[in-house]
Design a protein around this motif. Sequence first.
Motif, PDB file in Angstrom:
ATOM      1  N   ILE A   7     -92.421  -1.254 -11.700  1.00 38.23           N
ATOM      2  CA  ILE A   7     -93.569  -2.152 -11.763  1.00 38.23           C
ATOM      3  C   ILE A   7     -93.996  -2.635 -10.376  1.00 38.23           C
ATOM      4  N   LEU A   8     -93.052  -3.100  -9.591  1.00 34.07           N
ATOM      5  CA  LEU A   8     -93.345  -3.649  -8.266  1.00 34.07           C
ATOM      6  C   LEU A   8     -92.622  -2.844  -7.192  1.00 34.07           C
ATOM      7  N   SER A   9     -93.090  -2.980  -5.959  1.00 31.48           N
ATOM      8  CA  SER A   9     -92.329  -2.412  -4.845  1.00 31.48           C
ATOM      9  C   SER A   9     -91.066  -3.257  -4.681  1.00 31.48           C
ATOM     10  N   ARG A  10     -90.108  -2.746  -3.941  1.00 34.01           N
ATOM     11  CA  ARG A  10     -88.869  -3.498  -3.703  1.00 34.01           C
ATOM     12  C   ARG A  10     -89.167  -4.839  -3.026  1.00 34.01           C
ATOM     13  N   LYS A  11     -90.046  -4.817  -2.035  1.00 32.78           N
ATOM     14  CA  LYS A  11     -90.415  -6.038  -1.317  1.00 32.78           C
ATOM     15  C   LYS A  11     -91.095  -7.032  -2.255  1.00 32.78           C
ATOM     16  N   GLN A  12     -92.010  -6.561  -3.086  1.00 30.54           N
ATOM     17  CA  GLN A  12     -92.691  -7.437  -4.039  1.00 30.54           C
ATOM     18  C   GLN A  12     -91.701  -8.066  -5.023  1.00 30.54           C
ATOM     19  N   ARG A  13     -90.772  -7.258  -5.540  1.00 28.00           N
ATOM     20  CA  ARG A  13     -89.791  -7.771  -6.510  1.00 28.00           C
ATOM     21  C   ARG A  13     -88.930  -8.853  -5.883  1.00 28.00           C
ATOM     22  N   LYS A  14     -88.478  -8.629  -4.664  1.00 23.97           N
ATOM     23  CA  LYS A  14     -87.650  -9.636  -3.986  1.00 23.97           C
ATOM     24  C   LYS A  14     -88.452 -10.906  -3.697  1.00 23.97           C
ATOM     25  N   ASP A  15     -89.707 -10.754  -3.323  1.00 27.10           N
ATOM     26  CA  ASP A  15     -90.558 -11.915  -3.087  1.00 27.10           C
ATOM     27  C   ASP A  15     -90.744 -12.706  -4.388  1.00 27.10           C
ATOM     28  N   LEU A  96     -86.319  -8.721 -13.691  1.00 26.96           N
ATOM     29  CA  LEU A  96     -86.492  -9.075 -12.290  1.00 26.96           C
ATOM     30  C   LEU A  96     -85.228  -8.826 -11.474  1.00 26.96           C
ATOM     31  N   LYS A  97     -84.077  -9.267 -11.998  1.00 28.45           N
ATOM     32  CA  LYS A  97     -82.797  -9.030 -11.315  1.00 28.45           C
ATOM     33  C   LYS A  97     -81.723  -8.876 -12.384  1.00 28.45           C
ATOM     34  N   THR A  98     -81.106  -7.709 -12.415  1.00 29.52           N
ATOM     35  CA  THR A  98     -80.113  -7.408 -13.440  1.00 29.52           C
ATOM     36  C   THR A  98     -78.934  -6.663 -12.819  1.00 29.52           C
ATOM     37  N   ILE A  99     -77.912  -6.463 -13.642  1.00 28.20           N
ATOM     38  CA  ILE A  99     -76.775  -5.633 -13.251  1.00 28.20           C
ATOM     39  C   ILE A  99     -76.957  -4.290 -13.973  1.00 28.20           C
ATOM     40  N   PRO A 100     -77.205  -3.204 -13.260  1.00 31.89           N
ATOM     41  CA  PRO A 100     -77.388  -1.919 -13.937  1.00 31.89           C
ATOM     42  C   PRO A 100     -76.231  -1.601 -14.884  1.00 31.89           C
ATOM     43  N   LYS A 111     -79.881  -3.139 -32.346  1.00 30.35           N
ATOM     44  CA  LYS A 111     -79.563  -2.278 -31.204  1.00 30.35           C
ATOM     45  C   LYS A 111     -79.809  -3.011 -29.890  1.00 30.35           C
ATOM     46  N   PHE A 112     -79.275  -2.424 -28.821  1.00 36.25           N
ATOM     47  CA  PHE A 112     -79.530  -2.885 -27.462  1.00 36.25           C
ATOM     48  C   PHE A 112     -80.474  -1.883 -26.821  1.00 36.25           C
ATOM     49  N   VAL A 113     -81.606  -2.350 -26.323  1.00 36.44           N
ATOM     50  CA  VAL A 113     -82.553  -1.471 -25.645  1.00 36.44           C
ATOM     51  C   VAL A 113     -82.347  -1.642 -24.148  1.00 36.44           C
ATOM     52  N   ARG A 114     -81.834  -0.589 -23.525  1.00 34.76           N
ATOM     53  CA  ARG A 114     -81.519  -0.602 -22.106  1.00 34.76           C
ATOM     54  C   ARG A 114     -82.790  -0.315 -21.300  1.00 34.76           C
ATOM     55  N   CYS A 115     -83.004  -1.118 -20.277  1.00 33.64           N
ATOM     56  CA  CYS A 115     -84.151  -0.949 -19.385  1.00 33.64           C
ATOM     57  C   CYS A 115     -83.679  -1.175 -17.956  1.00 33.64           C
ATOM     58  N   LYS A 116     -84.285  -0.490 -17.037  1.00 32.72           N
ATOM     59  CA  LYS A 116     -83.903  -0.626 -15.638  1.00 32.72           C
ATOM     60  C   LYS A 116     -84.461  -1.918 -15.051  1.00 32.72           C
ATOM     61  N   GLN A 117     -83.781  -2.406 -14.009  1.00 30.22           N
ATOM     62  CA  GLN A 117     -84.353  -3.480 -13.206  1.00 30.22           C
ATOM     63  C   GLN A 117     -85.718  -3.003 -12.726  1.00 30.22           C
ATOM     64  N   ASN A 118     -86.687  -3.919 -12.663  1.00 36.35           N
ATOM     65  CA  ASN A 118     -88.046  -3.623 -12.214  1.00 36.35           C
ATOM     66  C   ASN A 118     -88.842  -2.839 -13.256  1.00 36.35           C
ATOM     67  N   SER A 119     -88.471  -3.007 -14.520  1.00 33.34           N
ATOM     68  CA  SER A 119     -89.247  -2.396 -15.600  1.00 33.34           C
ATOM     69  C   SER A 119     -89.684  -3.488 -16.572  1.00 33.34           C
ATOM     70  N   ILE A 120     -90.634  -3.130 -17.434  1.00 36.56           N
ATOM     71  CA  ILE A 120     -91.110  -4.030 -18.489  1.00 36.56           C
ATOM     72  C   ILE A 120     -90.881  -3.355 -19.831  1.00 36.56           C
ATOM     73  N   LEU A 121     -90.312  -4.102 -20.770  1.00 36.76           N
ATOM     74  CA  LEU A 121     -90.177  -3.673 -22.160  1.00 36.76           C
ATOM     75  C   LEU A 121     -91.216  -4.435 -22.967  1.00 36.76           C
ATOM     76  N   ILE A 122     -92.029  -3.708 -23.729  1.00 37.16           N
ATOM     77  CA  ILE A 122     -93.063  -4.299 -24.580  1.00 37.16           C
ATOM     78  C   ILE A 122     -92.692  -3.991 -26.031  1.00 37.16           C
ATOM     79  N   PHE A 123     -92.761  -5.005 -26.893  1.00 38.64           N
ATOM     80  CA  PHE A 123     -92.384  -4.812 -28.299  1.00 38.64           C
ATOM     81  C   PHE A 123     -93.168  -5.767 -29.183  1.00 38.64           C
TER      82      PHE A 123
END
Length: 152
Positions: A7-15, A96-100, A111-123
């Motif tokens: 979703i965001l660049s690394r710099k944007q996410r940290k900001d 925004l900040k997770t443990i992979p 169930k558990f829906v796994r998503c990466k840091q810097n992603s959006i889950l829509i449901f």
Amino acid sequence: MIVINDILSRKQRKDLLELCKPLVKNTPGYPAKQSDEFLHLNPSVGKYIDIFNQKISNGLSKQVYFQKVWVNEDRGYKRDVYWHNHSFDLAAVYYLKTIPLINSGTLFQDKFVRCKQNSILIFPGHLIHGTPSYPFHWIKRYSIAMDINIRR
């Protein structure tokens, strides 16, 4: 359910993370810590909310608008798994900040829906869900929750 990655660049996410950290507080009746529900109206994070809106609208091929947006901070305690749903068309979570592989995703009743840091889950907003617990309580997880309606 739809997952949108990168979703965001690394710099944007940290900001965004640094902007959000001071906004979380203990809120009576809610687990862990969270900001107020009007994060989308905060001028300092507005450009990021606009990016979320654009990515979600493009991912759904429909225009959406945010009713409520807030940031969550938790430490993975089981007592903070707060089962709930949303009374809007859709709900979304930005990781925004997770443990992979540990807490990057959302727990649903079946169930558990796994998503990466810097992603959006829509449901669909009516689905009952909560934040996953994890054993590393010294590590804070940050996510941004969104209540969304579709423009008709």
